[in-house]
Design a protein around this motif. Structure first.
Motif, mmCIF file in Angstrom:
data_model
loop_
_atom_site.group_PDB
_atom_site.id
_atom_site.type_symbol
_atom_site.label_atom_id
_atom_site.label_comp_id
_atom_site.label_asym_id
_atom_site.label_seq_id
_atom_site.Cartn_x
_atom_site.Cartn_y
_atom_site.Cartn_z
ATOM 1 N N ASP A 9 0.822 -1.216 0.000
ATOM 2 C CA ASP A 9 0.000 0.000 0.000
ATOM 3 C C ASP A 9 0.857 1.269 0.000
ATOM 4 O O ASP A 9 0.324 2.365 -0.201
ATOM 5 C CB ASP A 9 -0.903 0.052 1.241
ATOM 6 C CG ASP A 9 -1.955 -1.032 1.264
ATOM 7 O OD1 ASP A 9 -2.578 -1.291 0.206
ATOM 8 O OD2 ASP A 9 -2.162 -1.622 2.349
ATOM 9 N N VAL A 10 2.143 1.138 0.272
ATOM 10 C CA VAL A 10 2.994 2.314 0.479
ATOM 11 C C VAL A 10 2.974 3.257 -0.723
ATOM 12 O O VAL A 10 2.861 4.477 -0.561
ATOM 13 C CB VAL A 10 4.432 1.903 0.861
ATOM 14 C CG1 VAL A 10 5.378 3.099 0.838
ATOM 15 C CG2 VAL A 10 4.429 1.238 2.237
ATOM 16 N N GLU A 11 3.055 2.740 -1.922
ATOM 17 C CA GLU A 11 3.066 3.624 -3.094
ATOM 18 C C GLU A 11 1.796 4.473 -3.159
ATOM 19 O O GLU A 11 1.855 5.691 -3.379
ATOM 20 C CB GLU A 11 3.232 2.825 -4.386
ATOM 21 C CG GLU A 11 3.342 3.721 -5.604
ATOM 22 C CD GLU A 11 3.656 2.967 -6.885
ATOM 23 O OE1 GLU A 11 3.870 3.640 -7.905
ATOM 24 O OE2 GLU A 11 3.686 1.714 -6.874
ATOM 25 N N ALA A 12 0.643 3.862 -2.955
ATOM 26 C CA ALA A 12 -0.616 4.612 -2.981
ATOM 27 C C ALA A 12 -0.660 5.644 -1.856
ATOM 28 O O ALA A 12 -1.129 6.769 -2.053
ATOM 29 C CB ALA A 12 -1.808 3.653 -2.865
ATOM 30 N N HIS B 220 1.511 8.623 -2.778
ATOM 31 C CA HIS B 220 0.822 9.459 -3.776
ATOM 32 C C HIS B 220 -0.212 10.357 -3.096
ATOM 33 O O HIS B 220 -0.355 11.526 -3.456
ATOM 34 C CB HIS B 220 0.180 8.601 -4.864
ATOM 35 C CG HIS B 220 1.132 8.204 -5.937
ATOM 36 N ND1 HIS B 220 1.506 9.049 -6.960
ATOM 37 C CD2 HIS B 220 1.823 7.057 -6.135
ATOM 38 C CE1 HIS B 220 2.368 8.446 -7.746
ATOM 39 N NE2 HIS B 220 2.581 7.226 -7.265
ATOM 40 N N MET B 221 -0.930 9.821 -2.100
ATOM 41 C CA MET B 221 -1.896 10.652 -1.378
ATOM 42 C C MET B 221 -1.197 11.744 -0.581
ATOM 43 O O MET B 221 -1.673 12.882 -0.522
ATOM 44 C CB MET B 221 -2.771 9.792 -0.458
ATOM 45 C CG MET B 221 -3.831 9.005 -1.203
ATOM 46 S SD MET B 221 -4.902 8.076 -0.081
ATOM 47 C CE MET B 221 -4.032 6.516 0.002
ATOM 48 N N LEU B 222 -0.068 11.417 0.025
ATOM 49 C CA LEU B 222 0.686 12.422 0.785
ATOM 50 C C LEU B 222 1.180 13.546 -0.125
ATOM 51 O O LEU B 222 1.162 14.715 0.254
ATOM 52 C CB LEU B 222 1.884 11.781 1.497
ATOM 53 C CG LEU B 222 1.558 10.799 2.616
ATOM 54 C CD1 LEU B 222 2.831 10.115 3.095
ATOM 55 C CD2 LEU B 222 0.844 11.480 3.763
ATOM 56 N N THR C 44 5.557 19.584 -1.828
ATOM 57 C CA THR C 44 6.914 20.100 -1.641
ATOM 58 C C THR C 44 7.762 19.207 -0.746
ATOM 59 O O THR C 44 8.959 19.429 -0.624
ATOM 60 C CB THR C 44 6.883 21.516 -1.017
ATOM 61 O OG1 THR C 44 6.309 21.435 0.297
ATOM 62 C CG2 THR C 44 6.082 22.474 -1.873
ATOM 63 N N ARG C 45 7.145 18.192 -0.123
ATOM 64 C CA ARG C 45 7.872 17.357 0.842
ATOM 65 C C ARG C 45 7.995 15.901 0.438
ATOM 66 O O ARG C 45 8.919 15.222 0.890
ATOM 67 C CB ARG C 45 7.165 17.383 2.198
ATOM 68 C CG ARG C 45 6.987 18.721 2.813
ATOM 69 C CD ARG C 45 6.401 18.626 4.198
ATOM 70 N NE ARG C 45 5.062 18.044 4.198
ATOM 71 C CZ ARG C 45 4.098 18.410 5.029
ATOM 72 N NH1 ARG C 45 4.318 19.331 5.931
ATOM 73 N NH2 ARG C 45 2.917 17.848 4.973
ATOM 74 N N ASP C 46 7.049 15.401 -0.324
ATOM 75 C CA ASP C 46 6.995 13.972 -0.609
ATOM 76 C C ASP C 46 7.227 13.691 -2.078
ATOM 77 O O ASP C 46 6.813 14.461 -2.940
ATOM 78 C CB ASP C 46 5.656 13.401 -0.147
ATOM 79 C CG ASP C 46 5.543 13.408 1.369
ATOM 80 O OD1 ASP C 46 6.359 12.715 2.000
ATOM 81 O OD2 ASP C 46 4.683 14.107 1.912
ATOM 82 N N ALA D 179 -1.156 12.523 9.487
ATOM 83 C CA ALA D 179 -1.108 12.223 8.051
ATOM 84 C C ALA D 179 -2.440 11.698 7.502
ATOM 85 O O ALA D 179 -2.484 10.694 6.804
ATOM 86 C CB ALA D 179 0.036 11.251 7.741
ATOM 87 N N VAL D 180 -3.499 12.411 7.810
ATOM 88 C CA VAL D 180 -4.825 12.040 7.302
ATOM 89 C C VAL D 180 -4.913 12.499 5.847
ATOM 90 O O VAL D 180 -4.716 13.668 5.544
ATOM 91 C CB VAL D 180 -5.946 12.709 8.128
ATOM 92 C CG1 VAL D 180 -7.317 12.348 7.566
ATOM 93 C CG2 VAL D 180 -5.822 12.355 9.603
ATOM 94 N N ARG D 181 -5.216 11.580 4.967
ATOM 95 C CA ARG D 181 -5.375 11.921 3.556
ATOM 96 C C ARG D 181 -6.492 11.075 2.951
ATOM 97 O O ARG D 181 -6.611 9.883 3.247
ATOM 98 C CB ARG D 181 -4.103 11.656 2.738
ATOM 99 C CG ARG D 181 -2.877 12.438 3.163
ATOM 100 C CD ARG D 181 -3.004 13.925 2.842
ATOM 101 N NE ARG D 181 -1.758 14.624 3.030
ATOM 102 C CZ ARG D 181 -1.245 15.012 4.186
ATOM 103 N NH1 ARG D 181 -1.882 14.734 5.307
ATOM 104 N NH2 ARG D 181 -0.104 15.660 4.245
ATOM 105 N N ILE D 182 -7.259 11.712 2.086
ATOM 106 C CA ILE D 182 -8.246 11.027 1.245
ATOM 107 C C ILE D 182 -7.891 11.378 -0.189
ATOM 108 O O ILE D 182 -7.634 12.544 -0.506
ATOM 109 C CB ILE D 182 -9.691 11.472 1.570
ATOM 110 C CG1 ILE D 182 -10.056 11.162 3.023
ATOM 111 C CG2 ILE D 182 -10.690 10.841 0.603
ATOM 112 C CD1 ILE D 182 -10.100 9.687 3.391
#
Length: 150
Positions: free
Chosen positions: A13-16, A19-21, A29-31, A87-90
């Motif tokens: 799941d790390v790649e997905a 991408h959300m981060l 600018t960070r990821d 690190a909440v992301r949707i």
């Protein structure tokens, strides 16, 4: 709203997640999803730590949301355990669907299940929409946070 599950993240799941981060005004600018090596190492460290829980929201067969929940033991509040949401992301194409609220409620419920006395989170001062979202879910802006980059 689509059917979804919230589960512990897996290494694949790390790649997905990255991408959300990165799909965000600050994360852009960070990821860097082009280089997963540091993220995979971080995942291994998180996965090995019983006080850390990285989860994803899965809709269909795709990870479309994520957060990290950290259990912080402390002496304050009579030795209370705290749940720290980070690190909440949707994913952009799923925002506004209710998944974010479900994910935060899951983190609150999990914190309660693990015996936490409170759940806390921080949010960058520029994220005014996120602030309104968290307040709608019952969070109160009670503290001012500080960071020092190392």
């Amino acid at each position: 709203m689509t059917d979804h599950i919230i589960r512990k993240a897996r290494r694949d799941d790390v790649e997905a997640i990255v991408h959300m981060l990165a799909d965000d005004q600050l994360g852009a600018t960070r990821d860097d999803p082009a280089d997963l090596v540091p993220y995979l190492q971080a995942f291994d460290d998180i996965d090995a730590d019983p006080n850390q829980l990285l989860v994803v929201v899965v809709s269909g067969d795709q990870a479309v949301g994520t957060l990290q929940l950290t259990m912080i033991p402390g002496l304050a509040r009579r030795g209370a355990l705290r749940g720290q949401i980070e690190a909440v992301r949707i994913r952009a194409d799923h925002r506004g669907s209710g998944l974010g609220a479900d994910l935060i409620q899951w983190a609150i419920d999990e914190s309660r299940r693990r015996g936490c006395a409170l759940v806390q989170l921080t949010s960058d001062t520029s994220r005014t929409q996120a602030h309104r979202f968290y307040e709608r879910l019952g969070f109160e802006p009670t503290h001012t946070g500080f960071k020092l980059k190392l």
